[in-house]
Write an enzyme that holds these catalytic residues in place. Sequence first.
Site, PDB file in Angstrom:
ATOM      1  N   GLY D  10       0.844  -1.196   0.000  1.00 24.61           N
ATOM      2  CA  GLY D  10       0.000   0.000   0.000  1.00 24.61           C
ATOM      3  C   GLY D  10       0.871   1.234   0.000  1.00 24.61           C
ATOM      4  O   GLY D  10       2.075   1.176   0.268  1.00 24.61           O
ATOM      5  N   SER D  12       2.265   5.122   1.060  1.00 26.68           N
ATOM      6  CA  SER D  12       2.659   5.762   2.307  1.00 26.68           C
ATOM      7  C   SER D  12       1.427   6.325   3.023  1.00 26.68           C
ATOM      8  O   SER D  12       0.527   6.856   2.383  1.00 26.68           O
ATOM      9  CB  SER D  12       3.637   6.893   1.977  1.00 26.68           C
ATOM     10  OG  SER D  12       4.095   7.521   3.135  1.00 26.68           O
ATOM     11  N   SER D  13       1.386   6.167   4.339  1.00 24.58           N
ATOM     12  CA  SER D  13       0.270   6.640   5.176  1.00 24.58           C
ATOM     13  C   SER D  13      -1.048   5.919   4.915  1.00 24.58           C
ATOM     14  O   SER D  13      -2.108   6.390   5.329  1.00 24.58           O
ATOM     15  CB  SER D  13       0.049   8.157   5.040  1.00 24.58           C
ATOM     16  OG  SER D  13       1.124   8.861   5.613  1.00 24.58           O
ATOM     17  N   ALA D  14      -0.987   4.765   4.243  1.00 25.70           N
ATOM     18  CA  ALA D  14      -2.221   3.992   4.044  1.00 25.70           C
ATOM     19  C   ALA D  14      -2.585   3.229   5.314  1.00 25.70           C
ATOM     20  O   ALA D  14      -3.693   2.721   5.425  1.00 25.70           O
ATOM     21  CB  ALA D  14      -2.062   3.018   2.885  1.00 25.70           C
ATOM     22  N   LYS D  16      -0.398   0.741   6.836  1.00 23.15           N
ATOM     23  CA  LYS D  16       0.140  -0.627   6.852  1.00 23.15           C
ATOM     24  C   LYS D  16       0.759  -0.995   8.201  1.00 23.15           C
ATOM     25  O   LYS D  16       0.532  -2.077   8.715  1.00 23.15           O
ATOM     26  CB  LYS D  16       1.206  -0.783   5.760  1.00 23.15           C
ATOM     27  CG  LYS D  16       0.677  -0.620   4.354  1.00 23.15           C
ATOM     28  CD  LYS D  16       1.756  -0.811   3.304  1.00 23.15           C
ATOM     29  CE  LYS D  16       2.931   0.148   3.462  1.00 23.15           C
ATOM     30  NZ  LYS D  16       2.565   1.577   3.316  1.00 23.15           N
ATOM     31  N   SER D  17       1.559  -0.080   8.770  1.00 22.32           N
ATOM     32  CA  SER D  17       2.258  -0.402  10.024  1.00 22.32           C
ATOM     33  C   SER D  17       1.281  -0.715  11.147  1.00 22.32           C
ATOM     34  O   SER D  17       1.518  -1.608  11.957  1.00 22.32           O
ATOM     35  CB  SER D  17       3.154   0.766  10.450  1.00 22.32           C
ATOM     36  OG  SER D  17       4.073   1.061   9.440  1.00 22.32           O
ATOM     37  N   ASP D  37      10.504   0.026   5.428  1.00 23.88           N
ATOM     38  CA  ASP D  37      11.041   0.902   6.464  1.00 23.88           C
ATOM     39  C   ASP D  37      12.215   0.242   7.193  1.00 23.88           C
ATOM     40  O   ASP D  37      13.188   0.914   7.539  1.00 23.88           O
ATOM     41  CB  ASP D  37       9.955   1.255   7.489  1.00 23.88           C
ATOM     42  CG  ASP D  37       8.922   2.210   6.906  1.00 23.88           C
ATOM     43  OD1 ASP D  37       9.131   2.713   5.790  1.00 23.88           O
ATOM     44  OD2 ASP D  37       7.899   2.454   7.571  1.00 23.88           O
TER      45      ASP D  37
END
Lengths: 177, 177, 177, 177
Positions: D10, D12-14, D16-17, D37
């Site tokens: 996905g 960035s900023s979706a 995922k983390s 990352d």
Amino acid sequence: MTTQVIVLNGGSSAGKSAIVRCLQAVLPDPWLALGTDTLVDVMPASMLTSDGGIGFAPDGEVSVGPQFRALEAAWIEGVAAMARAGARIIVDEVFLGGADSQRRWRDALGDLPVLWVGVRCDAVVAAAREIARGDRTVGMAASQADLVHRGVTYDLEVDTAKTESLDCARTIAAHTT
Amino acid sequence: MTTQVIVLNGGSSAGKSAIVRCLQAVLPDPWLALGTDTLVDVMPASMLTSDGGIGFAPDGEVSVGPQFRALEAAWIEGVAAMARAGARIIVDEVFLGGADSQRRWRDALGDLPVLWVGVRCDAVVAAAREIARGDRTVGMAASQADLVHRGVTYDLEVDTAKTESLDCARTIAAHTT
Amino acid sequence: MTTQVIVLNGGSSAGKSAIVRCLQAVLPDPWLALGTDTLVDVMPASMLTSDGGIGFAPDGEVSVGPQFRALEAAWIEGVAAMARAGARIIVDEVFLGGADSQRRWRDALGDLPVLWVGVRCDAVVAAAREIARGDRTVGMAASQADLVHRGVTYDLEVDTAKTESLDCARTIAAHTT
Amino acid sequence: MTTQVIVLNGGSSAGKSAIVRCLQAVLPDPWLALGTDTLVDVMPASMLTSDGGIGFAPDGEVSVGPQFRALEAAWIEGVAAMARAGARIIVDEVFLGGADSQRRWRDALGDLPVLWVGVRCDAVVAAAREIARGDRTVGMAASQADLVHRGVTYDLEVDTAKTESLDCARTIAAHTT
């Protein structure tokens, strides 16, 4: 009268920090962001383990001792002094004592123009976000979700379970004068 | 008269933060640690890119604009107010303006009992430690090593190139009253 | 034969991470830095509290359970595979099992060209630096300072109590081929 | 056949983390979380500034050079080897090259049982969350929101603009075998 201090109050994992960063981005002037987390960061590490400091029980309950309270009282005085000296300040707080906590801040802030904002988040959603943050101590979100709002009065409330942080911030910013 | 504020001044990578953490560990009472880094952390991210904020040139030179200075002035007033309200405070500073920077703090701290500490570190050693920290901007350590001490007067100086942080902290702690 | 893997072994707070960052800065090619800390970071947070994971006793002793060991074994295989696929790798390790730990890595690395480096630091100095880091668990530095080197053989040893990290890194870099 | 690898892709900023941390919490076994990352973290800091490394333009566009690609290829081989050695692995990726990026992972993972998951998030919502994270480089979220999914095929897709991370994770966990 120009708003000098915005006080955000909400439970752990309610999404206050995200709103703070959005507020710093959307407000036209530079605002300082000072909160409970900042205070804990600048205290000695030993305050997290000593009886007089701040303790986090395995179930997420937070206990606060007399040494923590004494430093916190001086901290609040200092933050008020920064605002009186001209800095615009966003205070990001967890009113564990509900109305008593608000009174401490209100007494210190005196006649400074303050916008009081309640940051609500459904306890189940906050608990889910606590897991998403990967913190080791789970339980604070659920235990604080309602507790911190007891007896507290606001100029404005936002709900992060229903509204994205940036939209919450825009609503808050529109209420500053 | 009991020491209420310890001001540590030294260049980037001179080892101030390590001394601060040791001081917090060895001093019998809890002390708050507030420094330039804290101030930068609580400012909007945009202050690191705007003209009025704080800038870090590729060669490590730091420039400070009027918006940063205005917030800093209010910050210093607030830190002084915290000390007056009873908190013991370690201030971790980089006096980019040398004697002028010290005067700003001295004026704000007024008649509070202050211990002024110079944190020295040979420029070559500080530059090596800057690389060891893995920061992306290299050059601050070398450019600040002497600059920040110009015209500044101290009660005590320590040298982190020759002495471990914990021993520096013990020496400083022994000078508090 | 070109050195493909540098294995640094030393106790907690011996200064390995600082040497790793310096090595990445001084070595002409880009090297990946993978260590025990990376492995712990990528594990579930629950591994830090479950019986099968990794535990840190209040006195600094570290205990490692079967689930941790199983993931670690796969991790070591993977790091060796990265090196075989062409990546140059600095492994930053704490050989809690001494010679046994080294054997695990040696078996996995097989005939890859490895530089084995012992990172020594006097236990008293390491304990002081542990305090300077501000970690909450104190005691690891002292308990591991000698333990991790038992029965381990090196191509080279450096001593961070006597030599700055950058100089240690330069010495190590000079031994790569 | 038991799922050995979960690949989340996905922009960035979706979010995922957050899903990764929830997956690590809800899946019964311990899974390692390895992503773009992690790779950037273990690379030398210089890879973020050199031509051959990875660059982030002021508008959020990401460019990747040959040195980054070479290390990434070895990294992917190593992650696959960890899975073959028995570790269960969540890969948290940004397929800047769309279908080409997926092919690289598919080739390395070979016949390992993989669950491919698309993490969708409306570009406007992702951009708002990027501001809420306080990152200095703004623009990645918007530029990557659709780009990373081009030509990629999934076993399952989740949408973080509509569903909390923990619920996304529970859906994904229910699809593992």
